[in-house]
Design a protein around this motif. Structure first.
Motif, short mmCIF file in Angstrom:
data_model
loop_
_atom_site.label_atom_id
_atom_site.label_comp_id
_atom_site.label_asym_id
_atom_site.label_seq_id
_atom_site.Cartn_x
_atom_site.Cartn_y
_atom_site.Cartn_z
N CYS A 144 2.53 75.35 16.09
CA CYS A 144 2.64 76.59 16.87
C CYS A 144 4.08 76.87 17.28
CB CYS A 144 1.73 76.53 18.09
SG CYS A 144 2.14 75.24 19.29
N ILE A 145 4.77 75.84 17.72
CA ILE A 145 6.11 76.05 18.25
C ILE A 145 7.14 76.25 17.14
CG2 ILE A 145 6.66 73.58 18.44
CD1 ILE A 145 8.09 74.26 21.08
N CYS A 146 6.99 75.53 16.04
CA CYS A 146 7.96 75.65 14.96
C CYS A 146 7.61 76.76 13.97
CB CYS A 146 8.08 74.32 14.21
SG CYS A 146 8.90 73.03 15.19
N GLY A 147 6.34 77.18 13.96
CA GLY A 147 5.92 78.22 13.03
C GLY A 147 6.00 79.62 13.61
N TYR A 151 0.09 58.48 23.26
CA TYR A 151 -0.97 59.50 23.39
C TYR A 151 -1.23 59.92 24.84
CZ TYR A 151 -1.91 59.62 18.44
OH TYR A 151 -1.78 59.83 17.09
N PRO A 152 -1.46 58.99 25.77
CA PRO A 152 -1.70 59.45 27.15
C PRO A 152 -0.47 60.07 27.81
CG PRO A 152 -1.60 57.05 27.06
CD PRO A 152 -1.64 57.53 25.64
N LEU A 153 0.72 59.69 27.39
CA LEU A 153 1.93 60.19 28.04
C LEU A 153 2.46 61.48 27.44
CD1 LEU A 153 3.93 56.87 28.64
CD2 LEU A 153 2.62 58.20 30.30
N PHE A 154 2.28 61.67 26.13
CA PHE A 154 2.97 62.77 25.46
C PHE A 154 2.08 63.75 24.69
CE2 PHE A 154 6.12 59.29 25.69
CZ PHE A 154 7.09 59.93 26.44
N VAL A 155 0.89 63.33 24.28
CA VAL A 155 0.07 64.21 23.44
C VAL A 155 -0.81 65.09 24.33
CG1 VAL A 155 -1.59 64.35 21.56
CG2 VAL A 155 0.13 62.54 21.57
N THR A 156 -0.27 66.24 24.66
CA THR A 156 -0.96 67.20 25.51
C THR A 156 -0.45 68.60 25.22
OG1 THR A 156 -1.31 67.90 27.81
CG2 THR A 156 0.77 66.81 27.33
N ALA A 157 -1.29 69.58 25.46
CA ALA A 157 -0.87 70.98 25.29
C ALA A 157 -0.35 71.56 26.59
CB ALA A 157 -2.04 71.83 24.79
N LYS A 158 -0.52 70.82 27.70
CA LYS A 158 -0.07 71.30 28.99
C LYS A 158 1.45 71.45 28.99
CE LYS A 158 -0.66 70.49 33.94
NZ LYS A 158 -1.18 69.57 34.96
N GLY A 159 1.91 72.64 29.16
CA GLY A 159 3.36 72.87 29.12
C GLY A 159 3.77 73.85 28.05
N TYR A 160 2.88 74.10 27.07
CA TYR A 160 3.18 75.11 26.06
C TYR A 160 3.03 76.51 26.66
CZ TYR A 160 3.40 71.84 22.15
OH TYR A 160 3.78 70.84 21.30
N HIS A 161 3.96 77.38 26.37
CA HIS A 161 3.90 78.74 26.87
C HIS A 161 4.75 79.63 25.99
CE1 HIS A 161 7.59 77.09 28.67
NE2 HIS A 161 8.04 78.35 28.69
N ASN A 191 10.96 67.00 12.96
CA ASN A 191 10.35 68.24 13.45
C ASN A 191 9.83 68.13 14.88
OD1 ASN A 191 8.07 66.66 13.18
ND2 ASN A 191 6.84 68.24 12.21
N TYR A 192 9.86 66.94 15.44
CA TYR A 192 9.24 66.72 16.76
C TYR A 192 10.22 67.12 17.86
CZ TYR A 192 6.07 64.59 20.15
OH TYR A 192 5.20 64.37 21.19
N ILE A 193 10.37 68.44 18.00
CA ILE A 193 11.44 68.94 18.86
C ILE A 193 11.14 68.86 20.34
CG2 ILE A 193 12.30 70.45 17.03
CD1 ILE A 193 11.04 72.81 18.61
N THR A 194 9.93 68.47 20.72
CA THR A 194 9.67 68.26 22.15
C THR A 194 10.38 67.00 22.65
OG1 THR A 194 7.63 67.04 21.67
CG2 THR A 194 7.43 69.42 22.06
N MET A 195 10.81 66.14 21.71
CA MET A 195 11.53 64.92 22.07
C MET A 195 12.89 64.81 21.39
SD MET A 195 8.56 61.98 22.26
CE MET A 195 9.71 60.77 22.94
N TYR A 196 13.00 65.33 20.15
CA TYR A 196 14.21 65.14 19.36
C TYR A 196 14.81 66.49 18.95
CZ TYR A 196 12.03 60.53 18.99
OH TYR A 196 11.43 59.35 19.29
N ARG A 225 7.43 73.30 27.98
CA ARG A 225 8.11 73.05 29.25
C ARG A 225 9.55 73.54 29.13
NH1 ARG A 225 5.37 67.04 30.10
NH2 ARG A 225 3.22 67.83 30.34
N LYS A 226 10.50 72.70 29.54
CA LYS A 226 11.91 73.06 29.37
C LYS A 226 12.56 72.22 28.28
CE LYS A 226 12.60 74.59 34.15
NZ LYS A 226 13.41 74.42 35.40
N LYS A 227 11.74 71.40 27.61
CA LYS A 227 12.28 70.44 26.65
C LYS A 227 12.77 71.07 25.37
CE LYS A 227 9.30 66.67 28.29
NZ LYS A 227 10.34 65.76 28.76
N THR A 228 12.28 72.27 25.03
CA THR A 228 12.62 72.86 23.73
C THR A 228 13.56 74.06 23.85
OG1 THR A 228 10.62 74.22 23.84
CG2 THR A 228 10.46 72.12 22.66
#
Length: 248
Positions: A223-226, A174-184, A116-121, A235-238
């Motif tokens: 939020c993104i999958c629901g 956590y410091p590299l990937f766990v952030t809400a910055k980029g959700y829109h 379910n981790y679609i920001t990376m996979y 961002r542009k990752k999804t």
């Protein structure tokens, strides 16, 4: 008592199946976090924590919940982590957590569920999802059988690769990937507020009919999958990716 933390439904599915098999109640950690409920958890039966794996360990938000919550009655605790691949050496760290909390660690088991981790996979296709869930039923029932019989889960065999994943990689995650910055949201957003209602950390607020993300994010993907109209992006990752959300 079965306690579960779930962003897109995998861990909720596992927890409820185990609860039905064990005839035990399933309690949502999400709900307790969202409402700020810190009442003691009291159970005559062993506690079972069901959660997704985050970078090959228990999510830190779940670790904090365990440390900040009183567990009364039965001191035994099991961990069942849903994953897209493996759980690394998550058991090693769960055992340390139990020692800090004064709980009797009874082992950790990984259950493969749809990614379910679609920001990376990529999330799997519909047919593959159904097959993965079908295959998960046997290990879920095995986990329930071991808990019901008062037996510990099998120990995880240590490997260098798993030690690195659950150690250094988790520390960097956590410091590299766990952030809400980029959700829109895109223009498809209908302002329904479901993303805000699903967020277990109350990190999304509605301003008019637009969701706004704060800084407290655990990347649970709720939020993104629901989103009912696929209007939330990271961002542009999804962009163009399938979402995965298991209702139930």
């Amino acid at each position: 008592m079965i306690l579960y933390f779930s962003g897109t439904g995998n861990s909720r599915y596992v927890a409820k199946m185990m609860g039905e098999e064990l005839k035990d109640e399933a309690v949502s950690i999400n709900d307790r976090l969202k409402t700020g409920n810190r009442e003691a958890l009291v159970s005559k039966t062993p506690f079972v924590v069901v959660s997704p794996v985050y970078a090959w360990r228990l999510p830190r938000v779940v670790e904090r919940f365990i440390l900040e919550t009183a567990f009364e009655g039965n001191a035994d605790i099991y961990f069942v982590l849903t994953c897209g691949g493996d759980v690394g050496m998550a058991g090693k760290y769960a055992k340390k957590l139990c020692a800090r909390k004064g709980l009797a660690y009874q082992g950790l088991m990984g259950i493969r569920m749809p990614e379910n981790y679609i920001t990376m996979y990529q999330a799997p296709g519909r047919e593959e999802i159904q097959e993965i869930i079908r295959r998960a039923k046997e290990p879920i029932l095995l986990a329930a059988s071991l808990v019901g019989g008062g037996r510990k889960f099998p120990e995880q065999g240590p490997t260098v690769a798993n030690a690195l994943k659950s150690g250094i990689v988790n520390d960097l995650f956590y410091p590299l990937f766990v952030t809400a910055k980029g959700y829109h949201t895109t223009s498809a957003c209908i302002g329904c507020g479901k993303c805000a209602s699903l967020c277990p950390l109350n990190n999304i607020r509605m301003e008019g009919k637009q969701p706004v993300w704060g800084s407290e994010c655990t990347q649970c993907m709720a939020c993104i999958c629901g989103c009912p109209v696929t209007a939330v992006e990271y961002r542009k990752k999804t962009q163009g990716k399938e979402r995965y959300y298991l209702e139930g």
